[in-house]
Design an enzyme around this catalytic site. Structure first.
Site, mmCIF file in Angstrom:
data_model
loop_
_atom_site.group_PDB
_atom_site.id
_atom_site.type_symbol
_atom_site.label_atom_id
_atom_site.label_comp_id
_atom_site.label_asym_id
_atom_site.label_seq_id
_atom_site.Cartn_x
_atom_site.Cartn_y
_atom_site.Cartn_z
ATOM 1 N N LEU A 33 8.168 69.295 69.775
ATOM 2 C CA LEU A 33 9.417 68.519 69.846
ATOM 3 C C LEU A 33 9.436 67.379 68.824
ATOM 4 O O LEU A 33 9.401 66.201 69.177
ATOM 5 C CB LEU A 33 9.675 67.987 71.267
ATOM 6 C CG LEU A 33 9.835 69.047 72.368
ATOM 7 C CD1 LEU A 33 10.102 68.383 73.721
ATOM 8 C CD2 LEU A 33 10.950 70.041 72.044
ATOM 9 N N GLU B 260 7.841 72.423 59.541
ATOM 10 C CA GLU B 260 8.764 71.451 58.974
ATOM 11 C C GLU B 260 9.653 72.280 58.066
ATOM 12 O O GLU B 260 9.160 73.037 57.228
ATOM 13 C CB GLU B 260 8.000 70.386 58.180
ATOM 14 C CG GLU B 260 7.249 69.394 59.044
ATOM 15 C CD GLU B 260 8.147 68.570 59.948
ATOM 16 O OE1 GLU B 260 9.314 68.294 59.564
ATOM 17 O OE2 GLU B 260 7.713 68.199 61.054
ATOM 18 N N THR C 252 10.412 82.585 54.543
ATOM 19 C CA THR C 252 11.705 82.280 53.923
ATOM 20 C C THR C 252 11.808 82.869 52.518
ATOM 21 O O THR C 252 10.795 83.048 51.842
ATOM 22 C CB THR C 252 11.873 80.747 53.839
ATOM 23 O OG1 THR C 252 12.963 80.431 52.977
ATOM 24 C CG2 THR C 252 10.630 80.064 53.256
ATOM 25 N N ASP C 253 13.033 83.114 52.091
ATOM 26 C CA ASP C 253 13.228 83.612 50.723
ATOM 27 C C ASP C 253 12.865 82.555 49.683
ATOM 28 O O ASP C 253 12.671 82.869 48.507
ATOM 29 C CB ASP C 253 14.657 84.120 50.514
ATOM 30 C CG ASP C 253 15.734 83.055 50.702
ATOM 31 O OD1 ASP C 253 15.405 81.908 51.070
ATOM 32 O OD2 ASP C 253 16.925 83.382 50.486
ATOM 33 N N GLU C 254 12.764 81.289 50.108
ATOM 34 C CA GLU C 254 12.477 80.223 49.139
ATOM 35 C C GLU C 254 11.099 80.364 48.507
ATOM 36 O O GLU C 254 10.835 79.756 47.470
ATOM 37 C CB GLU C 254 12.604 78.842 49.798
ATOM 38 C CG GLU C 254 14.015 78.557 50.203
ATOM 39 C CD GLU C 254 14.308 77.088 50.501
ATOM 40 O OE1 GLU C 254 13.515 76.219 50.121
ATOM 41 O OE2 GLU C 254 15.348 76.844 51.121
ATOM 42 N N TYR D 193 8.289 72.012 50.395
ATOM 43 C CA TYR D 193 8.549 72.873 51.562
ATOM 44 C C TYR D 193 8.212 74.324 51.248
ATOM 45 O O TYR D 193 7.419 74.958 51.958
ATOM 46 C CB TYR D 193 10.017 72.759 52.008
ATOM 47 C CG TYR D 193 10.452 73.918 52.883
ATOM 48 C CD1 TYR D 193 9.949 74.055 54.178
ATOM 49 C CD2 TYR D 193 11.328 74.894 52.411
ATOM 50 C CE1 TYR D 193 10.321 75.139 54.980
ATOM 51 C CE2 TYR D 193 11.707 75.971 53.207
ATOM 52 C CZ TYR D 193 11.203 76.095 54.487
ATOM 53 O OH TYR D 193 11.557 77.158 55.271
ATOM 54 N N LYS E 97 5.283 76.908 52.682
ATOM 55 C CA LYS E 97 5.567 78.206 53.318
ATOM 56 C C LYS E 97 4.846 79.324 52.561
ATOM 57 O O LYS E 97 4.283 80.238 53.170
ATOM 58 C CB LYS E 97 7.074 78.489 53.353
ATOM 59 C CG LYS E 97 7.885 77.608 54.276
ATOM 60 C CD LYS E 97 7.512 77.739 55.756
ATOM 61 C CE LYS E 97 7.943 79.054 56.381
ATOM 62 N NZ LYS E 97 7.715 79.061 57.848
ATOM 63 N N TYR F 147 25.462 68.260 46.180
ATOM 64 C CA TYR F 147 24.433 67.990 45.171
ATOM 65 C C TYR F 147 24.790 68.636 43.830
ATOM 66 O O TYR F 147 25.196 69.811 43.787
ATOM 67 C CB TYR F 147 23.075 68.551 45.618
ATOM 68 C CG TYR F 147 22.490 67.966 46.886
ATOM 69 C CD1 TYR F 147 22.928 66.748 47.407
ATOM 70 C CD2 TYR F 147 21.475 68.641 47.559
ATOM 71 C CE1 TYR F 147 22.365 66.224 48.570
ATOM 72 C CE2 TYR F 147 20.904 68.114 48.722
ATOM 73 C CZ TYR F 147 21.358 66.912 49.223
ATOM 74 O OH TYR F 147 20.810 66.411 50.373
ATOM 75 N N ASN G 133 27.771 76.617 46.853
ATOM 76 C CA ASN G 133 27.849 75.544 47.859
ATOM 77 C C ASN G 133 29.247 74.951 47.952
ATOM 78 O O ASN G 133 29.776 74.719 49.039
ATOM 79 C CB ASN G 133 26.863 74.423 47.522
ATOM 80 C CG ASN G 133 25.420 74.856 47.690
ATOM 81 O OD1 ASN G 133 25.120 75.815 48.394
ATOM 82 N ND2 ASN G 133 24.519 74.137 47.028
#
Ligand code: NAD
Ligand code: DAU
Length: 354
Positions: free
Chosen positions: A39, A88, A135-137, A160, A164, A217, A259
């Protein structure tokens, strides 16, 4: 097919984990689901209102880096599968504070893998699977054309995504070195109910409603490939039950958007619902300084999961985004709760005071 009798879900109080638990418990009655979540700011037990009273469900507040706790839970609950969401997850936070990303995403994954490997090798259960939600990142960024496939080399650009990718490689090593039955999924950007309003879609909805500037952005022409969280949940269930251990599966819905187009769409949908004159909310759009190391374009090829496991998304974006906007409008109390206190501090740091 592999149908587990008891699963450990990590990070099940977060956005995708909670949607997954709700989906999985409805689709697999009688399967025990243990939710291990520390949490953080991103975890909220209110995301699980539909399942918390089920006798098959148990919540444990704790850290995935706590090996002893993980060991106890695996043994006590005779866990046959781990579905690992805990992380995260926000790129901007990783730029201002990378350490916790390495701790949770890399070390946390290693603890889970090691305890799971021992649990399996001790023959505490007859069968076992570990599904790592990635993730695809991790693939980095694309130019104007092309798609990420499972063979695309990993080239993460943010703290990040690097954390990952690090966790993905440790999962791979456990599979190659110990023959540990692990699967990796790599999904594109998710949207839907219970997403924390630091991510693009809920942040924009929240600000439009509050008549606050909409921080886009750079030039707003970065591309993301959006999938409804319920489709991500069904894909994870499909891979857990049918994927060959050791394999990677990309997950996506062929739904690329600039975006700026998403932000304009949200403005128009909300103008309609809030009874504002058409075009009014677009006036809130404000171009701000670009994200450092901002990946230009993500686009997933989900051909493998379709071909090998027959999975396809069920939501059209038109339906999914309209439902999401309506969900946020109907759940003002949830938004209010998660955006008070610590969120305000984060927001001021990231975007400046008003
Ligand atoms: P989230 O930030 O909403 O939730 C993360 C959850 O993990 C929270 O409930 C948090 O309390 C918990 N957690 C964090 N550290 C922990 C720890 N040390 N021990 C136990 N629990 C801990 O994230 P999300 O958007 O739901 O993403 C879930 C997973 O899916 C992540 O692994 C993320 O990398 C991956 N993913 C996300 C997206 C996306 O678009 N959001 C897309 C692809 C993959
Ligand atoms: O691709 C999957 C990833 O999607 C997940 O692994 C991550 O956990 C998740 O956070 C998400 O990462 P992104 O960086 O793509 O998502 P985010 O919502 O932060 O931003 C989406 C795009 O919108 C990105 O190009 C940055 C831009 N953006 C974002 C915010 C928060 C803005 O222009 N303004 C903003 O205020």
């Amino acid at each position: 097919t592999f149908v587990p009798r008891a699963i450990l879900v990590t990070g099940g109080a977060g956005f995708i984990g909670s949607n997954f638990i709700t989906h999985f418990m409805a689709a697999n009655p009688g399967c025990r689901v243990v939710n291990l979540d520390i949490l953080t700011y991103a975890g909220n037990l209110k995301n699980l209102v539909g399942v918390e009273k089920s006798p098959d469900y148990r919540f444990v507040r704790g850290d995935i880096c706590n090996a002893e706790l993980v060991r106890e839970l695996l043994a006590e609950e005779r866990i046959e599968a781990v579905v690992h969401f805990a992380a995260e997850s926000h790129v901007d936070r990783s730029i201002t504070g990378p350490e916790i990303f390495v701790r949770t995403n890399v070390l946390g994954t290693q603890v889970l893998l090691e305890e799971s490997r021992r649990h399996r090798e001790a023959k505490a259960v007859e069968r076992f699977r570990f599904l790592h939600v990635s993730t695809d990142e991790v693939y980095g960024t694309l130019g104007e054309t092309g798609y990420f496939t499972e063979e695309t080399p990993l080239a993460p650009n943010s703290p990040y995504s690097a954390s990952k990718a690090g966790s993905d490689l440790i999962v791979r090593a456990y599979s190659e070195t110990y023959g540990f039955p692990a699967l990796i999924t790599r999904c594109s950007n998710n949207y839907g109910p219970y997403q924390f309003p630091e991510k693009l879609i809920p942040l924009m909805i929240h600000n439009i409603v509050a008549n606050k500037p909409l921080p886009v952005y750079g030039d707003g022409r970065n591309v993301r490939d959006w999938l409804h969280v319920k489709d991500h949940s069904s894909a994870i269930e499909t891979v857990l039950k049918g994927g060959k251990p050791g394999e990677v599966f990309n997950i996506g819905g062929n739904n690329e958007w600039f975006n700026i187009d998403i932000v304009q769409l949200l403005c128009d949908l909300l103008d309609e619902r809030l009874g504002r004159p058409k075009g009014e909310s677009r006036g809130l759009i404000t171009f701000v300084k670009d994200r450092l190391g901002h990946d230009r374009r993500y686009a997933i090829s989900a051909a493998k999961i379709k071909r090998e496991l027959g999975w396809e998304p069920s939501y059209t974006f038109e339906r999914g985004i309209a439902e999401t906007v309506d969900w946020y409008l109907a759940n003002g109390a949830w938004v209010e709760e998660v955006t008070s206190g610590a969120y305000r501090d984060y927001y001021e740091k990231q975007y400046g005071g008003e």
